[in-house]
Scaffold this motif. Structure first.
Motif, PDB file in Angstrom:
ATOM      1  N   LEU A  66       0.777  -1.301   0.010  1.00 31.16           N
ATOM      2  CA  LEU A  66      -0.052   0.052   0.079  1.00 31.16           C
ATOM      3  C   LEU A  66       0.942   1.060   0.138  1.00 31.16           C
ATOM      4  CD1 LEU A  66      -3.137  -0.895   2.432  1.00 31.16           C
ATOM      5  CD2 LEU A  66      -2.796  -1.364  -0.011  1.00 31.16           C
ATOM      6  N   ASN A  67       2.118   0.961  -0.509  1.00 32.00           N
ATOM      7  CA  ASN A  67       2.784   2.084  -0.726  1.00 32.00           C
ATOM      8  C   ASN A  67       3.259   2.784   0.665  1.00 32.00           C
ATOM      9  OD1 ASN A  67       3.121   1.786  -3.560  1.00 32.00           O
ATOM     10  ND2 ASN A  67       1.369   3.026  -3.574  1.00 32.00           N
TER      11      ASN A  67
ATOM     12  N   ALA B  50       1.505   3.468   2.941  1.00 31.99           N
ATOM     13  CA  ALA B  50       0.249   4.550   3.577  1.00 31.99           C
ATOM     14  C   ALA B  50       0.284   4.544   5.088  1.00 31.99           C
ATOM     15  CB  ALA B  50      -0.948   4.024   2.900  1.00 31.99           C
TER      16      ALA B  50
ATOM     17  N   GLU C 221      -4.793  15.214   2.460  1.00 33.70           N
ATOM     18  CA  GLU C 221      -5.733  14.883   1.381  1.00 33.70           C
ATOM     19  C   GLU C 221      -5.642  13.213   1.837  1.00 33.70           C
ATOM     20  OE1 GLU C 221      -5.591  14.131  -3.094  1.00 33.70           O
ATOM     21  OE2 GLU C 221      -4.383  15.437  -2.412  1.00 33.70           O
ATOM     22  N   LEU C 222      -7.130  12.544   1.815  1.00 30.79           N
ATOM     23  CA  LEU C 222      -7.383  11.271   2.217  1.00 30.79           C
ATOM     24  C   LEU C 222      -7.110  10.338   1.168  1.00 30.79           C
ATOM     25  CD1 LEU C 222     -10.493  11.732   4.568  1.00 30.79           C
ATOM     26  CD2 LEU C 222      -7.953  11.940   5.308  1.00 30.79           C
ATOM     27  N   CYS C 223      -6.922   9.049   1.219  1.00 34.17           N
ATOM     28  CA  CYS C 223      -6.837   8.184   0.438  1.00 34.17           C
ATOM     29  C   CYS C 223      -7.986   6.942   0.624  1.00 34.17           C
ATOM     30  CB  CYS C 223      -5.552   7.153   0.506  1.00 34.17           C
ATOM     31  SG  CYS C 223      -3.923   8.305   0.150  1.00 34.17           S
ATOM     32  N   ASN C 224      -8.393   6.178  -0.176  1.00 35.93           N
ATOM     33  CA  ASN C 224      -9.445   5.303   0.030  1.00 35.93           C
ATOM     34  C   ASN C 224      -8.824   3.758   0.066  1.00 35.93           C
ATOM     35  OD1 ASN C 224     -11.791   3.769   0.438  1.00 35.93           O
ATOM     36  ND2 ASN C 224     -12.901   4.791  -1.686  1.00 35.93           N
ATOM     37  N   VAL C 225      -8.393   3.365   1.151  1.00 37.41           N
ATOM     38  CA  VAL C 225      -8.075   1.908   1.251  1.00 37.41           C
ATOM     39  C   VAL C 225      -8.329   1.592   2.739  1.00 37.41           C
ATOM     40  CG1 VAL C 225      -5.594   2.559   1.912  1.00 37.41           C
ATOM     41  CG2 VAL C 225      -6.176   0.572   0.504  1.00 37.41           C
TER      42      VAL C 225
ATOM     43  N   ALA D 197      -6.966   6.980   5.695  1.00 41.92           N
ATOM     44  CA  ALA D 197      -5.704   6.763   5.155  1.00 41.92           C
ATOM     45  C   ALA D 197      -5.082   7.972   4.688  1.00 41.92           C
ATOM     46  CB  ALA D 197      -5.933   5.244   4.242  1.00 41.92           C
ATOM     47  N   LEU D 198      -3.946   8.014   4.868  1.00 43.41           N
ATOM     48  CA  LEU D 198      -2.931   9.056   4.001  1.00 43.41           C
ATOM     49  C   LEU D 198      -1.777   8.728   3.571  1.00 43.41           C
ATOM     50  CD1 LEU D 198      -2.850  11.309   7.175  1.00 43.41           C
ATOM     51  CD2 LEU D 198      -4.551  11.258   5.662  1.00 43.41           C
ATOM     52  N   GLU D 199      -1.375   9.225   2.436  1.00 43.16           N
ATOM     53  CA  GLU D 199      -0.129   8.949   1.556  1.00 43.16           C
ATOM     54  C   GLU D 199       0.858   9.117   2.540  1.00 43.16           C
ATOM     55  OE1 GLU D 199       0.420   8.996  -2.830  1.00 43.16           O
ATOM     56  OE2 GLU D 199      -0.862  10.698  -2.473  1.00 43.16           O
ATOM     57  N   GLU D 200       1.019  10.385   3.428  1.00 47.04           N
ATOM     58  CA  GLU D 200       2.000  10.574   4.258  1.00 47.04           C
ATOM     59  C   GLU D 200       1.823  11.390   5.254  1.00 47.04           C
ATOM     60  OE1 GLU D 200       3.328  14.575   1.587  1.00 47.04           O
ATOM     61  OE2 GLU D 200       4.528  12.720   1.262  1.00 47.04           O
TER      62      GLU D 200
END
Length: 181
Positions: free
Chosen positions: A77-78, A80, A92-96, A119-122
């Motif tokens: 999931l990179n 996340a 900014e939120l991610c959808n996972v 979930a966040l990318e960073e």
């Protein structure tokens, strides 16, 4: 076995909170390989029960202090981050939704343990715990400072830790605030 792992995770969390002088509202990023905790190669033997025990141990330390846990997912999931929504701020939120084999057992336990997980990318955390070589550095504020913990293992996994400090600027004539080191 699970109780011992829970205690070791709690001890590591308590120690980094003290050394890093974490305060209410700050963020501790934790990456965790449950495979490494059980003596296997990272990514080879994910254990939801171990992930849950580590999550519980860390949260029992952080929650009363008002410190946010940022649970790092695995590389599928990179890397996340799973956090409580209130810790995300304007990010900014991610959808996972993490799973044991796509995100990792620890991040999955955090997702299901949080009241309002997102979930966040960073993220830019104030300190970190790396349980089993999961590479959390990308989620720490600048400047990361390595911390040697007495509690340097959870199960069979090595625990590496870091705190952050403000950047020193100004050169040889500058004077620095010793309380911020």
């Amino acid at each position: 076995m699970y109780e011992e792992i829970r205690k070791e995770a709690a001890a590591a969390a308590q120690e980094i909170c003290q050394v890093a002088k974490l305060q209410k509202g700050q963020i501790l990023v934790v990456g965790c390989s449950t495979s490494e905790v059980t003596g296997h190669t990272v990514g080879s033997d994910s254990s939801p029960a171990i992930g849950q025990a580590i999550y519980e141990g860390i949260q029992q330390v952080l929650a009363p202090k008002g410190i946010y846990l940022a649970a790092q997912c695995c590389e599928h999931l990179n890397r996340a981050i799973i956090v409580e929504a209130e810790a995300a701020g304007q990010a900014e939120l991610c959808n996972v939704v993490p799973q044991p084999k796509a995100g990792g057992s620890f991040a999955t336990a955090a997702y299901h343990g949080f009241q309002h997980p997102v979930a966040l990318e960073e993220i830019r955390a104030d300190a970190g715990l790396d349980i089993g070589g999961t590479l959390i550095g990308m989620h720490l504020k600048k400047v990361a400072v390595p911390v040697r913990l007495e509690q340097n293992r959870v199960g069979q996994a090595m625990v590496l830790a870091a705190r952050v400090r403000p950047k020193y600027i100004g050169g040889e004539r500058a004077i620095y605030n010793e309380d911020l080191k």
